[in-house]
Design an enzyme around this catalytic site. Structure first.
Site, short mmCIF file in Angstrom:
data_model
loop_
_atom_site.label_atom_id
_atom_site.label_comp_id
_atom_site.label_asym_id
_atom_site.label_seq_id
_atom_site.Cartn_x
_atom_site.Cartn_y
_atom_site.Cartn_z
CG HIS A 52 -4.27 2.61 -6.08
ND1 HIS A 52 -5.60 2.92 -6.27
CD2 HIS A 52 -4.23 1.84 -4.97
CE1 HIS A 52 -6.33 2.35 -5.33
NE2 HIS A 52 -5.52 1.68 -4.53
CB CYS A 53 -1.15 5.62 -2.03
SG CYS A 53 -0.16 5.41 -0.55
N PRO A 54 -1.81 2.15 -1.58
CG PRO A 54 -0.55 0.19 -1.37
CD PRO A 54 -0.62 1.49 -2.10
N GLY A 96 -5.40 4.00 0.79
CA GLY A 96 -6.61 3.36 0.30
C GLY A 96 -7.30 4.12 -0.81
CG ASN A 97 -8.78 7.58 -3.01
OD1 ASN A 97 -9.14 7.04 -4.05
ND2 ASN A 97 -9.24 8.74 -2.60
#
Lengths: 463, 143
Positions: free
Chosen positions: A184-186, A189-190
């Site tokens: 999950h890559c902040p 944002g997804n």
């Protein structure tokens, strides 16, 4: 005494709730709802389900802002370089910038490979296979071992999605979905998963090129202006030093990330697997290599970057009409698109409350004693399947269970035929949302059934 | 009372007796393949050969969809060069085969499964996890 009180209330007014009276009319005017509106995960949808984003979109605005500001500064300094070098510089910069932004937006707004949650029937089938013979309801955490390319791989059971996760799938706690997972890559944002990994990869590669390009241009800029004025003055006069600092600090992390992901692509690994060390040689002499690799770098790259992108969830399909009915209560409040999902959860909660109240009230009034064991498994089954599944599948699954129970296990104290029929009607009506507004007393409920049978018949075929 | 009975009877005529789930076969990796083992619940409903033929055809179709051939490579390179905007106007090879699979399942349902009171659900509707076979109750109930 309590019975006398209840007699004064008109059961017909209670059993035919305003909600149920409105529902048939509402159904006709109610627009068909799309599946994304009833999606159980923590996601946001835009453009009528075409775009999907995580609920916590993290630092996506920051990422976009940084890229836009850095590129903007670059284009501001371009004229100097254009007159000294070539006009290609802003052109290349522009192309790279567009590529980066397009890839970033594509990564952020694409479904990463979310797996739909198991339907009630599927979950029940899996439960049956696992707990066959066992009397306890919640056995210890479940895993299933399978052979993939002659190697043992453990599949874990997901309690939220009620299924055994396929290989390489993980449950993202931020998005509350099972995803064909990378990480999950902040920054975007997804989740990054199978379906948007190639967009993510092209984003970081193009960003590396863009950052390196800007860095090189800034160095050139300062060098050229230093040749005329001296280095201290050049640095002082030109605000390009800001650009230099930003690029210098970001280039190492971006280049590092690109290198890392290039390694993952070449060896057909996911970030999740690499971090956990799933396929590293920690098991000693045992053959524990990656079972998914094609043992050829080019094939691995092609498989990861040009492989299929199966659309596992259907965002824009329409919900079948009977599933849309319980959510009519939510839709009439006209909330923004993603909140009806939480209302569906509330509906499930209130159904659970009614059933629990029924259980307690049947205890209190001391009706047919064998009625109690019938209702308690009902409450248990409802509470187990309530959190994850949508309410309509819950109600249909439960009513079927109840019908089977009532028919198979009649009360021994009363004539079996008469009691089982009325008990079945009881159970079916307990799931009926209209019943929510009726008093939980079973005495009243029987009366309501006798008098209010007419209007409520409309709901029966839907179960 | 009488109305309740007749409506419930009508419901039962189309009622679902059971659902059988054919799970995925991961022995060859994460390629979409389904187990060809014949479930015991279907023994009285359909011929074993017929069932295995359906599953085998589906497996072949999925293998064709996921094949890393020249077409998918060309699509991949073209997409990369256009910043993946080409996917907005073009249908990929995988999506084309998925449509073929949907049509095949529809055809199988119409010709073979529906007359026997069965219904195949397209696995894509279940996230490519299972093939759901719905067994309907015998329609011999009539009063």
């Amino acid at each position: 005494m309590k019975n006398c009180e209840y007699q004064q209330i008109d059961p017909r007014a209670l059993s035919v709730s305003p909600l149920s009276a409105q529902n048939p009319a509402e159904k006709k005017v109610q627009r068909p709802r799309r599946k994304w509106e009833a999606f159980p995960g923590k996601n946001r949808f835009f453009c009528d389900g075409r775009l999907i984003l995580a609920r916590q979109n993290g630092v996506l605005p920051l990422t976009l802002g940084l890229i836009v500001v850095t590129s903007g500064l670059f284009f501001a300094f371009c004229p100097f370089l254009v007159e000294h070098l070539t006009v290609c510089i802003p052109v290349i910069g522009g192309v790279l910038f567009l590529f980066v932004v397009a890839s970033l937006l594509r990564t952020s707004f694409t479904d990463p490979g979310i797996l739909p949650r198991a339907t009630a029937d599927e979950a029940a089938d899996i439960e049956r296979q696992i707990t066959s013979g066992s009397s306890t309801y919640r056995p210890p955490p479940r895993t299933k071992e399978i052979l993939i390319n002659q190697q043992v791989v453990k599949l874990k059971y997901c309690f939220t999605c009620k299924m055994f996760r396929p290989p390489r799938t993980s449950h993202c706690s931020l998005c509350d979905n099972c995803v064909r997972f990378d990480h999950h890559c902040p920054w975007v944002g997804n989740c990054v998963g199978k379906r948007n990994y190639r967009y993510f990869y092209s984003f970081i590669i193009s960003l590396s090129f863009l950052t390196s390009f800007i860095f090189a241009c800034v160095i050139t800029h300062i060098t050229l202006s230093q040749a005329k004025k001296g280095i201290v003055q050049a640095v002082q006069e030109s605000p390009a030093v800001v650009e230099l600092v930003i690029c210098f600090f970001s280039i190492w992390s971006i280049l590092g990330l690109s290198g890392f992901h290039t390694y993952l692509v070449a060896s057909n690994l996911t970030t999740n697997e690499d971090i956990k060390g799933s396929w590293s040689g920690k098991r000693g002499a045992e053959e524990s290599g990656n079972p998914y690799t094609y043992s050829n770098i080019i094939t691995n790259c092609c498989a990861t970057l040009c492989g299929p992108m199966p659309p596992l969830i259907d965002r824009r399909g329409f919900l079948p009409p009977d599933e849309a009915v319980p959510a009519a209560a939510a839709s009439e409040m006209e909330l923004p698109p993603f909140t009806p999902k939480s209302d569906a959860n509330m509906c499930t909660q209130s159904t659970k409350d009614v059933l629990e109240r029924m259980l307690h009230s049947s205890d209190f009034h001391g009706l047919c004693p064998s009625g109690n064991p019938k209702t308690s498994p009902l409450v248990q089954e409802v509470s187990s399947s309530a959190p994850a599944t949508a309410e309509p599948s819950l109600s249909s699954g439960c009513s079927r269970q109840l019908a089977r129970q009532a028919v198979v296990d009649p009360c021994p104290l009363l004539p079996p035929v008469a009691f089982s029929k009325s008990n079945r009607r009881d159970s079916l009506h307990s799931i009926n949302p209209a019943f929510r507004l009726a008093s939980p007393s079973p005495t009243l409920s029987r009366r309501a059934l006798v008098l209010g049978d007419g209007p409520d018949i409309g709901f029966i075929p839907q179960h | 009372m009488a109305e309740t009975h007749s409506l419930q009877d009508m419901r039962q005529q189309a009622a679902v007796a059971a659902k059988v789930f054919i799970q995925r076969d991961y022995s060859n990796g994460t390629m979409c393949q389904f187990q060809t083992k014949f479930p015991s619940e279907l023994e009285t409903k359909i011929d074993k050969q017929q069932f295995e033929e359906t599953i085998r055809t589906l497996n072949n179709l999925y293998a064709e969809a996921e094949k890393l051939g020249s077409q998918s490579l060309i699509e991949g390179c073209l997409a990369c060069l256009t910043a993946y905007t080409v996917f907005l106007c073009m249908e990929t090879h995988y999506e084309k085969v998925l449509k073929k699979i949907a049509k095949y399942i529809q055809e199988q349902n119409d010709k073979i499964y529906a007359p026997r009171g069965l219904l195949l659900t397209d696995p894509i509707e279940r996230g490519l996890r299972v093939i759901e076979i719905t067994i309907y109750e015998d329609r011999s109930f009539s009063r």
